[in-house]
Design a protein around this motif. Sequence first.
Motif, PDB file in Angstrom:
ATOM      1  N   ASN A  61       0.845  -1.200   0.000  1.00 53.61           N
ATOM      2  CA  ASN A  61       0.000   0.000   0.000  1.00 53.61           C
ATOM      3  C   ASN A  61       0.881   1.251   0.000  1.00 53.61           C
ATOM      4  O   ASN A  61       0.956   1.973   0.999  1.00 53.61           O
ATOM      5  N   PRO A  62       1.580   1.520  -1.114  1.00 51.94           N
ATOM      6  CA  PRO A  62       2.552   2.624  -1.143  1.00 51.94           C
ATOM      7  C   PRO A  62       1.932   4.003  -0.979  1.00 51.94           C
ATOM      8  O   PRO A  62       2.616   4.946  -0.566  1.00 51.94           O
ATOM      9  N   GLU A  63       0.664   4.134  -1.284  1.00 48.94           N
ATOM     10  CA  GLU A  63       0.021   5.448  -1.188  1.00 48.94           C
ATOM     11  C   GLU A  63      -0.223   5.869   0.251  1.00 48.94           C
ATOM     12  O   GLU A  63      -0.189   7.062   0.581  1.00 48.94           O
ATOM     13  N   HIS A  64      -0.451   4.883   1.126  1.00 48.78           N
ATOM     14  CA  HIS A  64      -0.849   5.215   2.499  1.00 48.78           C
ATOM     15  C   HIS A  64       0.153   4.764   3.560  1.00 48.78           C
ATOM     16  O   HIS A  64       0.071   5.228   4.701  1.00 48.78           O
ATOM     17  N   VAL A  65       1.048   3.868   3.240  1.00 46.24           N
ATOM     18  CA  VAL A  65       2.022   3.372   4.221  1.00 46.24           C
ATOM     19  C   VAL A  65       3.388   3.980   3.918  1.00 46.24           C
ATOM     20  O   VAL A  65       3.942   3.780   2.836  1.00 46.24           O
ATOM     21  N   HIS A  66       3.920   4.719   4.877  1.00 51.67           N
ATOM     22  CA  HIS A  66       5.220   5.365   4.730  1.00 51.67           C
ATOM     23  C   HIS A  66       6.106   4.963   5.908  1.00 51.67           C
ATOM     24  O   HIS A  66       5.625   4.491   6.939  1.00 51.67           O
ATOM     25  N   TYR A  67       7.385   5.196   5.755  1.00 50.19           N
ATOM     26  CA  TYR A  67       8.296   4.852   6.844  1.00 50.19           C
ATOM     27  C   TYR A  67       9.524   5.742   6.821  1.00 50.19           C
ATOM     28  O   TYR A  67       9.890   6.334   5.793  1.00 50.19           O
ATOM     29  N   ALA A  68      10.145   5.843   7.975  1.00 55.08           N
ATOM     30  CA  ALA A  68      11.452   6.482   8.130  1.00 55.08           C
ATOM     31  C   ALA A  68      12.285   5.551   8.994  1.00 55.08           C
ATOM     32  O   ALA A  68      11.804   5.055  10.020  1.00 55.08           O
TER      33      ALA A  68
END
Length: 310
Positions: A61-68
């Motif tokens: 789900n690249p549109e809604h799941v992000h990470y650092a």
Amino acid sequence: MNKKLSIIVPCYFEEESIPLFYAAVENIRPQLPNIELEYWFINDGSTDGTLNEIKKLNKLNPEHVHYASFSRNFGKEAALYCGLQNATGDYVTVMDVDLQDPPDMLPEMFKYINEGYDCVGTRRTTRQGEPPIRSFFARMFYKLINRISDTEMVDGARDFRLMTRQMVDAILEMSEYNRFSKGIFSWVGFKTKYLEYQNRERVAGNTSWNFWKLFTYSIDGIVNFSQFPLDLAAFFGFFSASISGLAIIFIIIRYLIHGGDPTTGWTSTICVFLFIGGIQLMFLGIIGKYIGKIFTEVKNRPIYIIKEKK
């Protein structure tokens, strides 16, 4: 028009919990009508499969799941601040990935936000599953900090809370290096409602918090939000000096009137010296703690360093 909810999830050695957490939150999505979810997973220097699990969700789900992902472990406070800086939602919530923060409380939290609250926090009414000694000291910490600090902190309060964008922006203005989020959340003010719930066990993995880490975290909270230890040091210094001065005057007068061996009582004198010396060293340590905080602030180092972000 849909509103966006940013979910900040600090992760440290949580590869087993991440997929369970994501599934649990997605299960309650239908209960949040007109709300778009944005995930921010913050990998706090984990060296296991935590980052790989987060990347799997990002690909799904690249549109809604992000990470650092941090270059090393900077601590939960740094992870929280990083998440707040990156969150773009109209609302922001902070949640532990181990599901001790129940996602099914989010619909009720939104109900109070819609009633005009700026923040809906959560607090545990029980500490079942915790060692009794940890629970005891936790209760004592809240009693102490609320007596010596102008910032009220709710006993059992969790970092899990739902906040409006206005409150998040206010928190971001507090860019201090030495962070204690429970105090910061209270210090900025805003209309807050607390929801109570029973303590829940972790769904997987083991906690990275032990008694010593919690103890030092509590000390940081006291130092960051109270000058009482410095006031206490000043009081003891004045009190000791006053008593010592009166005692010296008394000894001189007694010697002039009655005479006697000036070496009498040397043992008790040494004991008094050692006692006063111990108090002085203790309060020098307190003063040193505050000076150390000043030292880390004036160096102006970054709170965290991101190695990878998406």
